[in-house]
Design a protein around this motif. Structure first.
Motif, PDB file in Angstrom:
ATOM      1  N   SER A   7       0.829  -1.203   0.000  1.00  0.00           N
ATOM      2  CA  SER A   7       0.000   0.000   0.000  1.00  0.00           C
ATOM      3  C   SER A   7       0.865   1.255   0.000  1.00  0.00           C
ATOM      4  O   SER A   7       1.766   1.399   0.824  1.00  0.00           O
ATOM      5  CB  SER A   7      -0.913   0.015   1.237  1.00  0.00           C
ATOM      6  OG  SER A   7      -1.624   1.236   1.327  1.00  0.00           O
ATOM      7  N   LEU A   8       0.581   2.151  -0.936  1.00  0.00           N
ATOM      8  CA  LEU A   8       1.157   3.492  -0.950  1.00  0.00           C
ATOM      9  C   LEU A   8       0.096   4.456  -0.438  1.00  0.00           C
ATOM     10  O   LEU A   8      -0.972   4.594  -1.040  1.00  0.00           O
ATOM     11  CB  LEU A   8       1.566   3.900  -2.369  1.00  0.00           C
ATOM     12  CG  LEU A   8       2.945   3.496  -2.873  1.00  0.00           C
ATOM     13  CD1 LEU A   8       3.088   3.899  -4.343  1.00  0.00           C
ATOM     14  CD2 LEU A   8       4.044   4.137  -2.040  1.00  0.00           C
ATOM     15  N   GLY A   9       0.376   5.117   0.690  1.00  0.00           N
ATOM     16  CA  GLY A   9      -0.591   6.031   1.296  1.00  0.00           C
ATOM     17  C   GLY A   9      -0.128   7.473   1.206  1.00  0.00           C
ATOM     18  O   GLY A   9       1.067   7.770   1.301  1.00  0.00           O
TER      19      GLY A   9
ATOM     20  N   ALA B 171      -3.885  15.404  -8.248  1.00  0.00           N
ATOM     21  CA  ALA B 171      -4.447  14.240  -8.925  1.00  0.00           C
ATOM     22  C   ALA B 171      -3.413  13.119  -8.967  1.00  0.00           C
ATOM     23  O   ALA B 171      -2.290  13.314  -9.404  1.00  0.00           O
ATOM     24  CB  ALA B 171      -4.875  14.609 -10.340  1.00  0.00           C
ATOM     25  N   ARG B 172      -3.810  11.944  -8.499  1.00  0.00           N
ATOM     26  CA  ARG B 172      -2.938  10.774  -8.569  1.00  0.00           C
ATOM     27  C   ARG B 172      -3.409   9.865  -9.699  1.00  0.00           C
ATOM     28  O   ARG B 172      -4.607   9.695  -9.908  1.00  0.00           O
ATOM     29  CB  ARG B 172      -2.924  10.031  -7.236  1.00  0.00           C
ATOM     30  CG  ARG B 172      -2.167  10.780  -6.148  1.00  0.00           C
ATOM     31  CD  ARG B 172      -2.107   9.989  -4.857  1.00  0.00           C
ATOM     32  NE  ARG B 172      -3.423   9.801  -4.288  1.00  0.00           N
ATOM     33  CZ  ARG B 172      -4.002  10.658  -3.458  1.00  0.00           C
ATOM     34  NH1 ARG B 172      -3.384  11.777  -3.137  1.00  0.00           N
ATOM     35  NH2 ARG B 172      -5.187  10.416  -2.965  1.00  0.00           N
TER      36      ARG B 172
ATOM     37  N   THR C 177      -9.734   6.796  -0.335  1.00  0.00           N
ATOM     38  CA  THR C 177      -8.940   6.509   0.864  1.00  0.00           C
ATOM     39  C   THR C 177      -7.569   7.189   0.865  1.00  0.00           C
ATOM     40  O   THR C 177      -6.885   7.182   1.893  1.00  0.00           O
ATOM     41  CB  THR C 177      -8.713   4.994   1.001  1.00  0.00           C
ATOM     42  OG1 THR C 177      -7.962   4.537  -0.139  1.00  0.00           O
ATOM     43  CG2 THR C 177     -10.039   4.253   1.078  1.00  0.00           C
ATOM     44  N   ASN C 178      -7.156   7.739  -0.261  1.00  0.00           N
ATOM     45  CA  ASN C 178      -5.803   8.293  -0.413  1.00  0.00           C
ATOM     46  C   ASN C 178      -4.728   7.225  -0.262  1.00  0.00           C
ATOM     47  O   ASN C 178      -3.557   7.558  -0.031  1.00  0.00           O
ATOM     48  CB  ASN C 178      -5.519   9.424   0.581  1.00  0.00           C
ATOM     49  CG  ASN C 178      -6.334  10.665   0.288  1.00  0.00           C
ATOM     50  OD1 ASN C 178      -6.851  10.838  -0.811  1.00  0.00           O
ATOM     51  ND2 ASN C 178      -6.456  11.541   1.275  1.00  0.00           N
TER      52      ASN C 178
ATOM     53  N   SER D  55      -5.287   3.338   4.839  1.00  0.00           N
ATOM     54  CA  SER D  55      -5.310   4.790   4.855  1.00  0.00           C
ATOM     55  C   SER D  55      -3.873   5.236   5.039  1.00  0.00           C
ATOM     56  O   SER D  55      -2.966   4.401   5.166  1.00  0.00           O
ATOM     57  CB  SER D  55      -6.197   5.324   5.984  1.00  0.00           C
ATOM     58  OG  SER D  55      -5.736   4.854   7.246  1.00  0.00           O
ATOM     59  N   PHE D  56      -3.630   6.536   5.051  1.00  0.00           N
ATOM     60  CA  PHE D  56      -2.267   7.022   5.218  1.00  0.00           C
ATOM     61  C   PHE D  56      -1.696   6.546   6.547  1.00  0.00           C
ATOM     62  O   PHE D  56      -2.230   6.841   7.610  1.00  0.00           O
ATOM     63  CB  PHE D  56      -2.246   8.547   5.157  1.00  0.00           C
ATOM     64  CG  PHE D  56      -0.890   9.156   5.369  1.00  0.00           C
ATOM     65  CD1 PHE D  56       0.156   8.879   4.509  1.00  0.00           C
ATOM     66  CD2 PHE D  56      -0.657  10.018   6.431  1.00  0.00           C
ATOM     67  CE1 PHE D  56       1.415   9.438   4.699  1.00  0.00           C
ATOM     68  CE2 PHE D  56       0.589  10.589   6.627  1.00  0.00           C
ATOM     69  CZ  PHE D  56       1.630  10.296   5.756  1.00  0.00           C
TER      70      PHE D  56
END
Length: 226
Positions: free
Chosen positions: A109-111, A118-119, A146-147, A202-203
């Protein structure tokens, strides 16, 4: 950006060379690992190399657990000059003497700490112990709400060789108009023996539910300020 990614894929773990390549084209390179936190390219390379030593005192797992040094994780970022477009990459590297996973769905996961900008273009690559490209990932969540972008990683073993011995996941972030302090973090959870039931991220957080007996180990980087 493609040239930088190609270098990273062809020279995994060569953070000094990667930094030199990025800077040679006027870019900015940053790195953080689960061992050091944010550090220099040389510091990251030395710390991660030391962890791969099979004589490490943590090489033998306690009963019912994976060795605490089974793998390492790192996160890097690079941008061209002062461009608002940043590529963020999370990577993992299993110990070369570790194999034998069953029901081997791992999670990466990249948070990100902000929803601004914009990703786009989530992508991934995996390699076996011999450096062969295996591409065993599946995008699970693009992180719109979720970012946090999440991938499942099929780390099956064939001939005692982990098909996802090392790998990288990358997201491009266009930070145009962002005024926040921007950070990213990477989390990887290795799994042996349990089937995935649920994933939430999440982050700075990754929570996974399993069915059946499992041995799981999660590693994360300190947040990297971009």
């Amino acid at each position: 950006m493609a040239e930088i990614e190609n270098y990273q894929n062809e020279n995994p773990g060569d953070y000094v060379g990667l930094e030199q390549f990025v800077e040679s084209i006027g870019g900015e390179f940053k790195v953080s690992t689960n061992i050091t936190g944010p550090t220099t390219a040389k510091g990251a390379e030395e710390a991660l190399a030391k962890n791969s030593d099979p004589t490490s005192t943590d090489a033998i797992a306690a009963a019912g657990s994976l060795p605490s040094d089974s793998f390492t994780v790192a996160i890097t970022s690079f941008r061209q000059g002062t461009s608002p477009i940043i590529d963020v990459t999370g990577s993992w590297d299993w110990r070369n003497d570790f194999a034998g996973q069953t029901d081997p769905r791992d999670v990466a996961s990249l948070g990100f700490n902000s929803s601004c900008g914009a990703r786009s273009n989530p992508r991934a690559t995996t390699q076996d112990l011999n450096g062969g490209v295996t591409n065993t990932t599946t995008l699970y969540d693009s992180g719109v709400t979720t970012n946090s972008v999440v991938w499942e990683v099929d780390a099956a073993v064939s001939g005692f060789v982990n098909s996802a011995d090392q790998g990288r996941v990358t997201v491009t972030w266009d930070t145009s108009g962002c005024t926040d302090t921007l950070q990213a973090g990477f989390i990887y959870e290795g799994n042996q023996g349990g089937s995935l039931d649920s994933i939430s991220a999440s982050f700075g957080a990754l929570s996974i539910g399993y069915s059946g007996g499992t041995l799981a180990l999660q590693k994360s980087t300190a947040p990297l300020t971009l």
